[in-house]
Write an enzyme that holds these catalytic residues in place. Structure first.
Site, PDB file in Angstrom:
ATOM      1  N   HIS A  36      -6.318  -7.313  -0.419  1.00 52.90           N
ATOM      2  CA  HIS A  36      -6.452  -5.927  -0.707  1.00 52.90           C
ATOM      3  C   HIS A  36      -5.367  -5.315  -1.962  1.00 52.90           C
ATOM      4  CE1 HIS A  36      -6.586  -6.472   3.729  1.00 52.90           C
ATOM      5  NE2 HIS A  36      -7.749  -5.735   3.656  1.00 52.90           N
ATOM      6  N   ASP A  96      -2.915 -10.780  -2.243  1.00 52.06           N
ATOM      7  CA  ASP A  96      -3.074 -10.141  -1.209  1.00 52.06           C
ATOM      8  C   ASP A  96      -4.722  -9.912  -1.356  1.00 52.06           C
ATOM      9  OD1 ASP A  96      -2.174  -8.685   1.501  1.00 52.06           O
ATOM     10  OD2 ASP A  96      -3.824  -7.812   0.796  1.00 52.06           O
ATOM     11  N   ASP A 112      -4.693 -13.149   3.355  1.00 51.13           N
ATOM     12  CA  ASP A 112      -5.717 -12.279   3.996  1.00 51.13           C
ATOM     13  C   ASP A 112      -6.942 -12.656   3.337  1.00 51.13           C
ATOM     14  OD1 ASP A 112      -4.691 -10.612   2.260  1.00 51.13           O
ATOM     15  OD2 ASP A 112      -4.602  -9.029   3.508  1.00 51.13           O
ATOM     16  N   HIS A 145       0.838  -1.206  -0.292  1.00 51.21           N
ATOM     17  CA  HIS A 145       0.041  -0.168  -0.146  1.00 51.21           C
ATOM     18  C   HIS A 145       0.924   1.193  -0.038  1.00 51.21           C
ATOM     19  CE1 HIS A 145      -3.764  -2.136   0.687  1.00 51.21           C
ATOM     20  NE2 HIS A 145      -3.285  -2.632   1.686  1.00 51.21           N
TER      21      HIS A 145
HETATM   22 ZN   LIG Z   1      -4.122  -7.356   2.825  1.00 48.16          ZN
END
Ligand SMILES: [Zn+2]
Length: 317
Positions: A174, A172, A255, A135
């Site tokens: 996200h 991931d 995740d 991120h």
């Molecule tokens: Zn994540």
């Protein structure tokens, strides 16, 4: 640690793991999902399950290596703030007294793994590190991430080894907004990602295509194994094959597993074995087998244990 195990006839592929104790000292505070126990769980599971991994201590990344992916302002906020106690860089992202060292070692693991793989010492490496990185943008630490370690690795491969095609694969749950933003105008990098949408950070639509080098496959909550595998088989893996990467870098977040408390993609542990084997086959076809994988997210300790063993096991095949 490694010198004795160079026998090419060994049954399993030699594989390096980079980690550092400093990554456990990044203190996010009570109740934070991105906690040191995550990394302890991964390291203990790998130690228990495999007896032939080649463990290495991660060096620190240098300022010059970090500046290939980040602005000076982000280095200053992470390295020169030197907080006496925990401070919040945003509502999710903590800088503790030990965080700068952890971030330097996480990015340094990525650099050292890149040197080992592109230097021909080993085909595959996994970096068991935290904080995660995908991120972090050019100039903003966010979403638990301080430095974008995988972007630092990709930039190192491009600049130091003059590679022309580096693929970053992000499974991931996200979207890796930072990685996408850093390379959105660089056709030498292909970024492919499956992720839950809607979910933090809100980016990752199919319309975000960079200069044709970004391929996003957003998935709805509850998607499960079948939609996940369809997205990869139908879209992301063919894009990787067409790109013919010389090096594969994996943002390995766990995740999307059904146990994870932060998302609802409902993957099984076996899905991580599957995607790892698919990516290994692409690396074998185009990249002389070269893969560097970095731990990103994953917030259930049992899922982290299972998935890291499944992933590293798949990389060794
Ligand atoms: Zn994540």
């Amino acid at each position: 640690m490694s010198a004795a195990r160079v026998d090419a006839g060994a049954v399993a592929m030699s594989m390096r793991i980079y980690t550092h104790l400093a990554c456990l000292a990044h203190d996010t505070g009570p109740g934070h999902a991105e906690r040191p126990q995550r990394l302890s769980a991964v390291i203990e599971a790998l130690e228990q399950h495999f007896d032939d991994l080649d463990w290495h201590e991660a060096p620190r990344a240098t300022r010059g290596q970090l500046l290939r992916a980040h602005h000076e302002s982000l280095l200053a906020s992470v390295l020169e703030t030197r907080p006496a106690e925990r401070i919040m860089l945003d509502p999710d992202t903590v800088l503790s007294p030990a965080s700068a060292e952890a971030a330097l070692r996480a990015a340094g693991a990525a650099i050292a793994a890149t040197d080992a793989v592109l230097g021909g010492q080993v085909k595959r490496a996994f970096c068991a590190v935290r904080p995660p990185g995908h991120h972090a943008t050019i100039d903003v630490a966010m979403g638990f991430c301080l430095f974008n370690s995988i972007a630092v690795a990709a930039a190192h491969a491009l600049e130091e080894y003059a590679l022309e095609r580096v693929a970053i694969i992000d499974f991931d749950v996200h979207h890796g907004n930072g990685t996408q933003a850093i390379f959105a105008t660089d056709p030498r990098v292909l970024y492919v990602s499956s992720h839950q949408m809607p979910l933090y950070p809100g980016t990752g639509t199919v319309d975000e295509r960079g200069v044709g080098n970004i391929v996003n496959a957003p998935l709805p909550p509850g998607a499960g194994s079948r939609q996940f595998q369809q997205a990869w088989t139908g879209k992301l893996l063919p894009a990787l094959d067409a790109f013919r990467p010389q090096l594969l870098l994996i943002s390995a977040g766990f995740d999307a597993h059904w146990r994870d408390p932060l998302a609802q993609l409902q993957l099984a542990t076996e899905d991580y074995t599957w995607i790892t084997r698919e990516l290994s086959a692409i690396a074998d076809r185009h990249a002389h087998g070269r893969i560097i994988s970095m731990l990103e997210g994953g917030y259930d300790l049992d899922a982290l244990r299972e998935c890291s063993v499944a992933h590293v096991g798949g990389l060794r095949c």
